[in-house]
Scaffold this motif. Structure first.
Motif: not given
Length: 230
Positions: A79-84, A121-124, A115-116
């Motif tokens: 979640a930290n990664t996707v949030r950033d 697809a980038e963070y499956p 973009a969201f």
């Protein structure tokens, strides 16, 4: 890797011996795949330990809370990664300090929705975890659910609300006194629709359908929130 995770690693390197830290990170990475495949309820401590190539005793030595602690670590990490990534895209496409021309507001809101949505697809691995969280809400510990919300969805919604409040101050939006609700509606009409319709990316939608849903969602949002006269 997101800035939140980088800060955690830097702090951990000062507090945890290198070999122990590397083993913990290996267990977190392995657990991400297990939880994404099996979900929280079905994943067992034995399968989590086996995926990491360690004994269950070793897993408990590093994560005394067992499965719940490991799941909390994994979901907050992703979640930290996707949030950033979301915040980076938000600030790049809608800079509160430089509001767009009124004629370009819809264009920029559509670009942000895409973009969201691209993050699915980038963070499956992350969205597989979120899919299981929603499907197994009654089985996931409440503190784990709260940790996920605070790591990812909550700060993104807050940042989006601040951006919409700034756009309202610039005379582009009318948030009707509740920028936070406007942020919730924007996400619901945009990327969340794609998440639901694609089953969190498991069944990707045709481009034409994605285009229709995102442009239509932003148009609906602006019918409710565009400032009068813009």
């Amino acid at each position: 890797m997101g800035s939140g995770n980088e800060a955690w690693i830097e702090r951990a390197r000062r507090e945890i011996p290198p070999r122990k830290l590397e083993k913990q990170l290996a267990m977190v990475r392995a657990a991400c795949g297990v939880f994404g495949r099996d979900g929280y309820a079905r994943a067992s401590v034995d399968s989590l330990a086996a995926a990491a190539g360690v004994s269950t005793r070793t897993l408990y030595n590093h994560f005394p809370g067992g499965k719940a602690e490991l799941f909390r670590t994994v979901i907050t990490w992703t979640a930290n990664t996707v949030r950033d990534a979301q915040l980076t895209r938000l600030h790049a496409l809608l800079d509160p300090g430089r509001p767009p021309h009124p004629d370009l507001l819809e264009r920029d809101l559509v670009a942000l929705a895409y973009a969201f949505t691209d993050l699915i697809a980038e963070y499956p691995d992350h969205f597989a975890l979120v899919r299981h969280i929603h499907a197994e809400a009654g089985h996931v510990p409440a503190d784990v659910m709260g940790a996920w919300q605070q790591a990812g969805p909550a700060p993104v919604t807050e940042a989006l609300a601040e951006t919409f409040a700034a756009l309202a101050d610039a005379g582009l939006l009318d948030v009707h006194g509740d920028a936070a609700l406007a942020a919730v509606h924007y996400v619901a009409l945009g990327s969340s629709t794609i998440v639901q319709r694609s089953h969190y990316g498991v069944v990707p939608l045709p481009k034409e359908e994605t285009d229709r849903l995102l442009t239509g969602g932003v148009a609906a949002f602006l019918r409710a929130y565009r400032a009068t006269g813009t």
